[in-house]
Design an enzyme around this catalytic site. Sequence first.
Site, PDB file in Angstrom:
ATOM      1  N   PRO A   2      -4.030  -7.082   1.275  1.00  0.00           N
ATOM      2  CG  PRO A   2      -5.164  -5.098   0.881  1.00  0.00           C
ATOM      3  CD  PRO A   2      -4.976  -6.460   0.346  1.00  0.00           C
ATOM      4  CD  GLU A   3      -5.910 -11.218   6.217  1.00  0.00           C
ATOM      5  OE1 GLU A   3      -6.398 -11.303   7.347  1.00  0.00           O
ATOM      6  OE2 GLU A   3      -5.341 -12.155   5.656  1.00  0.00           O
ATOM      7  CG  HIS A 101      -0.636  -3.247 -13.359  1.00  0.00           C
ATOM      8  ND1 HIS A 101      -1.684  -3.458 -14.224  1.00  0.00           N
ATOM      9  CD2 HIS A 101       0.250  -4.234 -13.610  1.00  0.00           C
ATOM     10  CE1 HIS A 101      -1.442  -4.545 -14.948  1.00  0.00           C
ATOM     11  NE2 HIS A 101      -0.277  -5.025 -14.596  1.00  0.00           N
ATOM     12  NE  ARG A 120      -5.851 -11.227  -8.461  1.00  0.00           N
ATOM     13  CZ  ARG A 120      -6.120 -12.200  -7.588  1.00  0.00           C
ATOM     14  NH1 ARG A 120      -5.366 -12.335  -6.516  1.00  0.00           N
ATOM     15  NH2 ARG A 120      -7.126 -12.995  -7.787  1.00  0.00           N
TER      16      ARG A 120
END
Length: 284
Positions: A2-3, A101, A120
């Site tokens: 995400p930006e 996750h 991650r």
Amino acid sequence: MPELPEVETVRTGLEQSLVGRRFDRVEARRPDLRFPIPTDLATRLQGHRVLRVNRRAKYLQIIIDDNSADRTVVILHLGMSGRVNLMPAPDAGPHADLLKHDHLVFDLDDGARMVFNDPRRFGFIALSRESALDDHDYFKDMGPEPLGNAFNAEILSQALKDKDTPIKAALLDQRVVAGLGNIYVCEALYDAGISPKRKARTVAGLRADRLVPAIKDVLQRAIAAGGSTLRDFAQLDGQSGYFQHSFRVYGREGEACLSPGCDKVVKRITQSGRSTFYCSSCQR
DNA sequence: CGTACACCCTGGCCGC
DNA sequence: TGCGGCCAGGGTGTAC
């Protein structure tokens, strides 16, 4: 993932589904993400309602209506691979099984379930107070919001004028402008016709006059498209953003430059450890 | 101080 | 099918 545009897309979704809802049950399924998960996360949230969902740069800020004069704020960062899923209340029976996750689970009073999933684990969650937010370590040195009025050519020029570092690295520095990441920096520099290798100080002035609108424009178009989906970004309901189809340089190594009359192909180089895509002819 | 780089972590893809 | 190498949208700590 995400930006700024992707985080803004998530914020909009959360605002619609979270504001006014009460947390019935909050569960952290592991002790840490990038940083330790606050041990009092569940007790601070359970039984309280969401007042607002804000965004600062790539951070989400969820303001909790906890009957306190100084309200609790949940700070959530999605890292590289974090995503937020919102499952509506099931017609009957329990929610679907959690995935490997799915690290944070928030059950709401309307039966919906919000899940934070992050393979991650570069994402993180923290708690703060409303009055302390601007002075928080995450925010205190941050530059202006690129879509705000406080971000203009004059301000950007001021921030760049003493920098010897490449403009690419300067724009990724959240102290210069907050919320840009690798994709949108590449895109904005292409749109403004500025080489990513150019020393930042030489962008101050006339080039900043072109760069600021290019940054604002690409971010606004990306938000309108629901962000970009590369591998795994999705909106709350699992839908993809589609701005990736509008990339002009990012990910297009070896493909033709899209500028009319240009016969060059897009190059890829490494700067500050990340890929930069650009046209050596159109960007100077 | 500013800048450069390694690192945190998992998974997908590509070539062999 | 399996395996190694490389790549990935972020931020931080450390070494110059």
